[in-house]
Design a protein around this motif. Structure first.
Motif, mmCIF file in Angstrom:
data_model
loop_
_atom_site.group_PDB
_atom_site.id
_atom_site.type_symbol
_atom_site.label_atom_id
_atom_site.label_comp_id
_atom_site.label_asym_id
_atom_site.label_seq_id
_atom_site.Cartn_x
_atom_site.Cartn_y
_atom_site.Cartn_z
ATOM 1 N N ILE A 55 6.012 1.727 7.202
ATOM 2 C CA ILE A 55 5.188 0.996 8.298
ATOM 3 C C ILE A 55 3.899 1.194 8.217
ATOM 4 O O ILE A 55 3.057 0.308 8.462
ATOM 5 C CB ILE A 55 5.899 1.453 9.785
ATOM 6 N N ALA A 56 3.381 2.447 7.604
ATOM 7 C CA ALA A 56 1.979 3.003 7.542
ATOM 8 C C ALA A 56 1.356 1.989 6.365
ATOM 9 O O ALA A 56 0.027 1.556 6.654
ATOM 10 C CB ALA A 56 1.774 4.129 7.483
ATOM 11 N N ALA A 57 2.262 1.858 5.563
ATOM 12 C CA ALA A 57 1.686 0.771 4.068
ATOM 13 C C ALA A 57 1.359 -0.246 4.642
ATOM 14 O O ALA A 57 0.378 -1.081 4.077
ATOM 15 C CB ALA A 57 2.619 1.180 2.959
ATOM 16 N N GLY A 61 -2.170 -2.514 4.756
ATOM 17 C CA GLY A 61 -2.362 -3.641 3.866
ATOM 18 C C GLY A 61 -2.879 -4.833 4.968
ATOM 19 O O GLY A 61 -3.577 -5.452 4.577
ATOM 20 N N ALA A 62 -2.328 -4.855 6.077
ATOM 21 C CA ALA A 62 -2.795 -5.911 7.181
ATOM 22 C C ALA A 62 -4.169 -5.627 7.528
ATOM 23 O O ALA A 62 -4.922 -6.661 7.595
ATOM 24 C CB ALA A 62 -1.776 -5.947 8.237
ATOM 25 N N VAL A 63 -4.453 -4.517 7.848
ATOM 26 C CA VAL A 63 -5.794 -4.196 8.563
ATOM 27 C C VAL A 63 -6.857 -4.431 7.267
ATOM 28 O O VAL A 63 -7.857 -5.125 7.498
ATOM 29 C CB VAL A 63 -5.915 -2.558 8.893
ATOM 30 N N LEU A 64 -6.495 -4.061 6.107
ATOM 31 C CA LEU A 64 -7.739 -4.287 4.923
ATOM 32 C C LEU A 64 -7.733 -5.687 4.731
ATOM 33 O O LEU A 64 -8.726 -6.350 4.527
ATOM 34 C CB LEU A 64 -7.142 -3.264 3.658
ATOM 35 N N GLY A 65 -6.678 -6.690 4.792
ATOM 36 C CA GLY A 65 -6.663 -7.859 4.578
ATOM 37 C C GLY A 65 -7.502 -8.544 5.525
ATOM 38 O O GLY A 65 -8.130 -9.510 5.553
ATOM 39 N N TYR A 66 -7.299 -8.070 6.926
ATOM 40 C CA TYR A 66 -8.076 -8.614 7.885
ATOM 41 C C TYR A 66 -9.512 -8.629 7.696
ATOM 42 O O TYR A 66 -10.527 -9.438 8.149
ATOM 43 C CB TYR A 66 -7.644 -8.209 9.284
ATOM 44 N N LEU A 72 -15.566 -11.877 3.934
ATOM 45 C CA LEU A 72 -15.643 -12.779 2.598
ATOM 46 C C LEU A 72 -15.360 -14.203 3.348
ATOM 47 O O LEU A 72 -15.598 -15.083 2.619
ATOM 48 C CB LEU A 72 -14.677 -12.630 1.695
ATOM 49 N N GLY A 73 -14.775 -14.249 4.491
ATOM 50 C CA GLY A 73 -14.293 -15.779 4.996
ATOM 51 C C GLY A 73 -13.176 -16.364 4.300
ATOM 52 O O GLY A 73 -13.244 -17.724 4.180
ATOM 53 N N THR A 74 -12.451 -15.444 3.791
ATOM 54 C CA THR A 74 -11.163 -16.134 3.048
ATOM 55 C C THR A 74 -9.844 -16.404 3.725
ATOM 56 O O THR A 74 -8.736 -16.370 3.190
ATOM 57 C CB THR A 74 -10.865 -15.165 1.769
ATOM 58 N N THR A 75 -10.063 -16.487 5.292
ATOM 59 C CA THR A 75 -9.011 -16.335 6.232
ATOM 60 C C THR A 75 -7.796 -17.485 5.544
ATOM 61 O O THR A 75 -8.266 -18.728 5.338
ATOM 62 C CB THR A 75 -9.278 -16.744 7.480
ATOM 63 N N PRO A 76 -6.980 -17.412 5.571
ATOM 64 C CA PRO A 76 -5.936 -16.117 5.943
ATOM 65 C C PRO A 76 -5.393 -15.485 4.301
ATOM 66 O O PRO A 76 -4.648 -14.758 4.319
ATOM 67 C CB PRO A 76 -4.898 -16.868 6.580
ATOM 68 N N TRP A 77 -6.031 -15.807 3.258
ATOM 69 C CA TRP A 77 -5.734 -15.263 2.091
ATOM 70 C C TRP A 77 -5.634 -14.001 1.852
ATOM 71 O O TRP A 77 -4.615 -13.190 1.328
ATOM 72 C CB TRP A 77 -6.267 -16.238 1.016
ATOM 73 N N LEU A 82 -3.005 -8.902 0.792
ATOM 74 C CA LEU A 82 -2.931 -7.307 1.032
ATOM 75 C C LEU A 82 -1.723 -7.393 1.821
ATOM 76 O O LEU A 82 -1.218 -5.747 1.749
ATOM 77 C CB LEU A 82 -4.079 -6.899 1.710
ATOM 78 N N LEU A 83 -1.230 -7.751 2.813
ATOM 79 C CA LEU A 83 -0.104 -7.554 3.678
ATOM 80 C C LEU A 83 1.062 -7.511 2.696
ATOM 81 O O LEU A 83 2.009 -6.689 2.698
ATOM 82 C CB LEU A 83 0.404 -8.596 4.774
ATOM 83 N N LEU A 84 1.340 -8.546 1.565
ATOM 84 C CA LEU A 84 2.441 -8.261 0.577
ATOM 85 C C LEU A 84 2.355 -7.254 -0.247
ATOM 86 O O LEU A 84 3.235 -6.496 -0.406
ATOM 87 C CB LEU A 84 2.490 -9.733 -0.271
ATOM 88 N N LEU A 85 1.030 -6.920 -0.579
ATOM 89 C CA LEU A 85 1.018 -5.753 -1.346
ATOM 90 C C LEU A 85 1.277 -4.426 -0.926
ATOM 91 O O LEU A 85 1.808 -3.489 -1.071
ATOM 92 C CB LEU A 85 -0.540 -5.732 -2.040
ATOM 93 N N GLY A 86 0.924 -4.366 0.898
ATOM 94 C CA GLY A 86 0.997 -3.401 1.454
ATOM 95 C C GLY A 86 2.600 -3.202 1.612
ATOM 96 O O GLY A 86 3.282 -2.144 1.737
ATOM 97 N N PHE A 87 3.332 -4.319 1.873
ATOM 98 C CA PHE A 87 5.005 -4.200 1.735
ATOM 99 C C PHE A 87 5.488 -3.643 0.584
ATOM 100 O O PHE A 87 6.287 -2.540 0.553
ATOM 101 C CB PHE A 87 5.482 -5.445 2.056
ATOM 102 N N CYS A 88 4.975 -3.994 -0.628
ATOM 103 C CA CYS A 88 5.344 -3.504 -1.841
ATOM 104 C C CYS A 88 5.035 -2.048 -2.128
ATOM 105 O O CYS A 88 5.745 -1.324 -2.431
ATOM 106 C CB CYS A 88 4.700 -4.325 -3.062
ATOM 107 N N ALA A 89 3.867 -1.655 -1.709
ATOM 108 C CA ALA A 89 3.515 -0.257 -1.710
ATOM 109 C C ALA A 89 4.362 0.798 -0.654
ATOM 110 O O ALA A 89 4.681 1.645 -1.101
ATOM 111 C CB ALA A 89 2.236 0.035 -1.323
ATOM 112 N N GLY A 90 4.683 -0.001 0.455
ATOM 113 C CA GLY A 90 5.623 0.798 1.362
ATOM 114 C C GLY A 90 7.078 1.069 0.726
ATOM 115 O O GLY A 90 7.800 1.892 1.016
ATOM 116 N N VAL A 91 7.522 -0.112 0.054
ATOM 117 C CA VAL A 91 8.812 -0.130 -0.668
ATOM 118 C C VAL A 91 8.960 1.109 -1.700
ATOM 119 O O VAL A 91 9.812 2.075 -1.848
ATOM 120 C CB VAL A 91 9.334 -1.503 -1.017
ATOM 121 N N LEU A 92 7.776 1.067 -2.570
ATOM 122 C CA LEU A 92 7.677 2.092 -3.583
ATOM 123 C C LEU A 92 7.494 3.407 -3.120
ATOM 124 O O LEU A 92 8.067 4.311 -3.718
ATOM 125 C CB LEU A 92 6.352 1.613 -4.294
ATOM 126 N N ASN A 93 6.883 3.673 -1.840
ATOM 127 C CA ASN A 93 6.813 4.970 -1.397
ATOM 128 C C ASN A 93 7.951 5.456 -0.979
ATOM 129 O O ASN A 93 8.297 6.555 -0.915
ATOM 130 C CB ASN A 93 5.677 5.146 -0.064
#
Length: 114
Positions: A55-57, A61-66, A72-77, A82-93
């Protein structure tokens, strides 16, 4: 009279020996219950650790993406990526903590040496 007294003492000793055996059996059963409870507590602790890492990962990821989207004004990309990368990092952890994936060795070290 001494024979009656000796018989009474033998009976009493046999009775006390039986009671002592019962108490020892009860203590052994209690110790086995404690061992099972300790194993159960270890399992719960491991589950809490794995779920909190996962959950922390995702939250990081969500906070850094926000934050990235806001600056940068790249909403919502930024948040999506970064949410997907956070999910992947969480699974790896979780997989590393569970021992399913080996932690990579730093460069310059020989495997097996510490």
């Amino acid at each position: 009279m001494t024979d009656d007294r000796d018989e009474g003492l033998e009976q009493r000793r046999a009775q006390l020996g039986a009671e002592l055996a019962n108490k020892r059996a009860a203590v052994r059963e209690g110790e086995r219950g404690e061992v099972r409870a300790e194993e159960s507590r270890k399992g719960y602790a491991q589950a809490m650790k794995l779920s909190s890492e996962f959950i922390a990962a995702i939250i990081v990821g969500a906070v850094l993406g926000y934050v990235l989207d806001r600056f940068l004004g790249t909403t919502p990309w930024g948040m999506i990526i970064l949410l997907l990368l956070g999910f992947c990092a969480g699974v790896l952890n979780v997989l590393r903590s569970a021992g399913k994936v080996v932690t990579p060795e730093p460069q310059g070290r020989e495997p097996g040496k510490k």
